[in-house]
Design a protein around this motif. Sequence first.
Motif, PDB file in Angstrom:
ATOM      1  N   TRP A 203       1.001  11.388 -10.393  1.00 30.42           N
ATOM      2  CA  TRP A 203       0.112  12.557 -10.311  1.00 30.42           C
ATOM      3  C   TRP A 203       0.477  13.396  -9.087  1.00 30.42           C
ATOM      4  O   TRP A 203      -0.134  13.223  -8.032  1.00 30.42           O
TER       5      TRP A 203
ATOM      6  N   ILE B  65       1.545   6.465  -7.048  1.00 34.38           N
ATOM      7  CA  ILE B  65       0.451   7.354  -7.441  1.00 34.38           C
ATOM      8  C   ILE B  65       0.861   8.815  -7.253  1.00 34.38           C
ATOM      9  O   ILE B  65       0.611   9.665  -8.123  1.00 34.38           O
ATOM     10  N   ASN B  66       1.510   9.132  -6.143  1.00 34.06           N
ATOM     11  CA  ASN B  66       1.949  10.514  -5.914  1.00 34.06           C
ATOM     12  C   ASN B  66       3.074  10.910  -6.842  1.00 34.06           C
ATOM     13  O   ASN B  66       3.255  12.091  -7.134  1.00 34.06           O
ATOM     14  N   TRP B  67       3.849   9.957  -7.325  1.00 33.79           N
ATOM     15  CA  TRP B  67       4.931  10.261  -8.254  1.00 33.79           C
ATOM     16  C   TRP B  67       4.375  10.540  -9.656  1.00 33.79           C
ATOM     17  O   TRP B  67       4.849  11.415 -10.360  1.00 33.79           O
TER      18      TRP B  67
ATOM     19  N   LEU C   1       2.279   1.632  -3.488  1.00 35.05           N
ATOM     20  CA  LEU C   1       1.244   2.096  -4.406  1.00 35.05           C
ATOM     21  C   LEU C   1       0.974   3.582  -4.210  1.00 35.05           C
ATOM     22  O   LEU C   1       0.853   4.338  -5.173  1.00 35.05           O
ATOM     23  N   TRP C   2       0.890   3.998  -2.965  1.00 36.54           N
ATOM     24  CA  TRP C   2       0.665   5.420  -2.656  1.00 36.54           C
ATOM     25  C   TRP C   2       1.819   6.275  -3.198  1.00 36.54           C
ATOM     26  O   TRP C   2       1.602   7.350  -3.768  1.00 36.54           O
ATOM     27  N   THR C   3       3.046   5.791  -3.068  1.00 38.54           N
ATOM     28  CA  THR C   3       4.212   6.519  -3.557  1.00 38.54           C
ATOM     29  C   THR C   3       4.186   6.628  -5.076  1.00 38.54           C
ATOM     30  O   THR C   3       4.464   7.697  -5.635  1.00 38.54           O
TER      31      THR C   3
ATOM     32  N   ALA D 126       0.837  -1.206   0.000  1.00 41.02           N
ATOM     33  CA  ALA D 126       0.000   0.000   0.000  1.00 41.02           C
ATOM     34  C   ALA D 126       0.869   1.252   0.000  1.00 41.02           C
ATOM     35  O   ALA D 126       0.574   2.233  -0.708  1.00 41.02           O
ATOM     36  N   THR D 127       1.950   1.244   0.775  1.00 42.55           N
ATOM     37  CA  THR D 127       2.866   2.391   0.791  1.00 42.55           C
ATOM     38  C   THR D 127       3.503   2.592  -0.572  1.00 42.55           C
ATOM     39  O   THR D 127       3.620   3.725  -1.060  1.00 42.55           O
TER      40      THR D 127
END
Length: 73
Positions: free
Chosen positions: A72, A68-70, A64-66, A61-62
Amino acid sequence: MVERDGGYASPDFCSQEHAAQWFSEPLAPLTPLTIRERTARDRVVDVGLALPYVAVAGLAATGLWTVINWIWP
């Protein structure tokens, strides 16, 4: 009941006569299922086995979050 010299068993499979004899015999009686009580040690082992899965899910999850933030910002 397998007769090696009588022709019941072969290297590949049993003969039809042997299968018919085996199917004609009654099944063994069922034994009742006994469920033992769960101990504190069982629960500790369960938690110990679940922790790596939770850790991997958290790391995924971490990541994936990274990503996604990279992509967008």
